[in-house]
Design a protein around this motif. Sequence first.
Motif, short mmCIF file in Angstrom:
data_model
loop_
_atom_site.label_atom_id
_atom_site.label_comp_id
_atom_site.label_asym_id
_atom_site.label_seq_id
_atom_site.Cartn_x
_atom_site.Cartn_y
_atom_site.Cartn_z
N LYS A 105 0.81 -1.23 0.00
CA LYS A 105 0.00 0.00 0.00
C LYS A 105 0.84 1.27 0.00
CE LYS A 105 -3.99 -2.15 0.30
NZ LYS A 105 -5.00 -2.05 -0.78
N GLY A 106 2.16 1.11 -0.05
CA GLY A 106 3.03 2.28 0.09
C GLY A 106 2.87 3.33 -0.99
N LYS A 107 2.70 2.90 -2.24
CA LYS A 107 2.55 3.88 -3.32
C LYS A 107 1.30 4.73 -3.12
CE LYS A 107 3.08 0.86 -6.73
NZ LYS A 107 3.21 0.32 -8.12
N TRP A 108 0.25 4.11 -2.61
CA TRP A 108 -0.99 4.86 -2.36
C TRP A 108 -0.85 5.74 -1.11
CZ3 TRP A 108 -4.61 4.31 1.74
CH2 TRP A 108 -5.78 5.05 1.59
N ILE A 109 -0.23 5.20 -0.04
CA ILE A 109 -0.09 5.96 1.21
C ILE A 109 0.88 7.12 1.04
CG2 ILE A 109 0.72 5.84 3.61
CD1 ILE A 109 -0.18 2.91 3.65
N LEU A 110 1.99 6.88 0.38
CA LEU A 110 3.05 7.89 0.28
C LEU A 110 3.00 8.69 -1.00
CD1 LEU A 110 6.03 5.71 1.61
CD2 LEU A 110 4.63 7.30 2.91
N GLY A 111 2.23 8.22 -1.97
CA GLY A 111 2.14 8.91 -3.24
C GLY A 111 3.45 8.94 -4.00
N THR A 112 4.10 7.78 -4.09
CA THR A 112 5.41 7.72 -4.72
C THR A 112 5.47 6.56 -5.70
OG1 THR A 112 7.79 7.69 -4.26
CG2 THR A 112 6.43 6.22 -2.94
N ASN A 113 6.61 6.43 -6.41
CA ASN A 113 6.73 5.35 -7.38
C ASN A 113 7.42 4.13 -6.76
OD1 ASN A 113 9.65 5.61 -7.65
ND2 ASN A 113 9.24 7.51 -8.76
N GLN A 114 7.50 3.04 -7.53
CA GLN A 114 8.00 1.76 -7.01
C GLN A 114 9.48 1.84 -6.63
OE1 GLN A 114 6.07 -0.80 -6.40
NE2 GLN A 114 7.70 -2.16 -5.69
#
Length: 374
Positions: free
Chosen positions: A280-289
Amino acid sequence: MEQYQAKVQNLSASATLGLITTVFLGKTSDLMNLNMEAYKEYGIDIKLVVDDDLNTETLMANNSGIHMEDGIVIERVSEFRNLSKSDQLKMADRIRVMAGSSPSDKLLLLQRLKKKGQVVAVAGASSRDSPVLEEADLGFSVGENAGELAREASDVIIMGHRSVTNIFPILGFGRCVCKNIQKFVQLQLTINISSFTINYILLLSNMREPIGLLELLWVNLIMDIFGALALAQQSPITEIAVDRPNLGEKGSQYLTKRVWTNIVVQACYQVTVVLILYFKGKWILGTNQKVLEAMIFNFYVTCQVIVLINARGIQCGRMKNNMFWVLVAAMAILQVAFMEIMAVLSHMERLDLKQWALCVGIATFSFPLGWVAK
């Protein structure tokens, strides 16, 4: 152990020193030379097992503090020798003084204590003591006039006219070694359990592991070298733990319930955070892989540094040693350099200051978790 005028004949004795729970003394004169309160603080039982008469032994025991209220003074050794094995086992821990003892009586008491899980050290000087010294978990031959057979049967030879006095700092040195081993084992098991769990779960999910082989090698490299050096900085006397070692198999004395609690709590936190960030990190942090994987790895390494700091405080609260913090700082600097290199050589992205602060901030929750686990 030259500072203690001691010669170690059996290398395994260095680890056994830290596990000692009981010490046999064989002469009344040994009890003036000791500082008995220090032994109590270490959780070590002193047993006076001699062939002298009872009146002398009782007087010396009372004056030295060895004769505690719940202890037993064996007036005639037959009182112990003629008991059934089960009664001997029940009585063995409480014996403080056993007078009129032959070498075979000493050996009998030693065997009963070992059967109950005690780790026993025996101090002897006479060649008659050699069978007991050989059977003991740790045998000390004490004094310049110790018999040749006693020396050969001993794990440690202590020289000098005040040789018995040196038993206490030697046991303190061993306790420090034992605790440092315990802390390093905790650190390594936390790393290996958490990394295996993370990668195994993602393997079952047909996902690529966020902590690859190169990254794992890096973590183990810095923790094996700098972690071991940092944990070895603890002073052998002034900062050692005073807890009584746990009884039972010697392996369990390193992997205690307390150590396992620390390992499980820290590993669970690391696994939980890494999996949340991975899925869920990309959604939580708004960043790329690429940035996300760099943050996950950076968080993971920072957690291990905090586990190292927590591990150093398993048994002692004070952490004054400057070299320890120099080594921790060196690990932090090396991690920064490694992250910069990986941004050039691999799939990871370079992190900005905000992302570094976020990684460190999430990892610092390991501190209160470590305090709660203790």
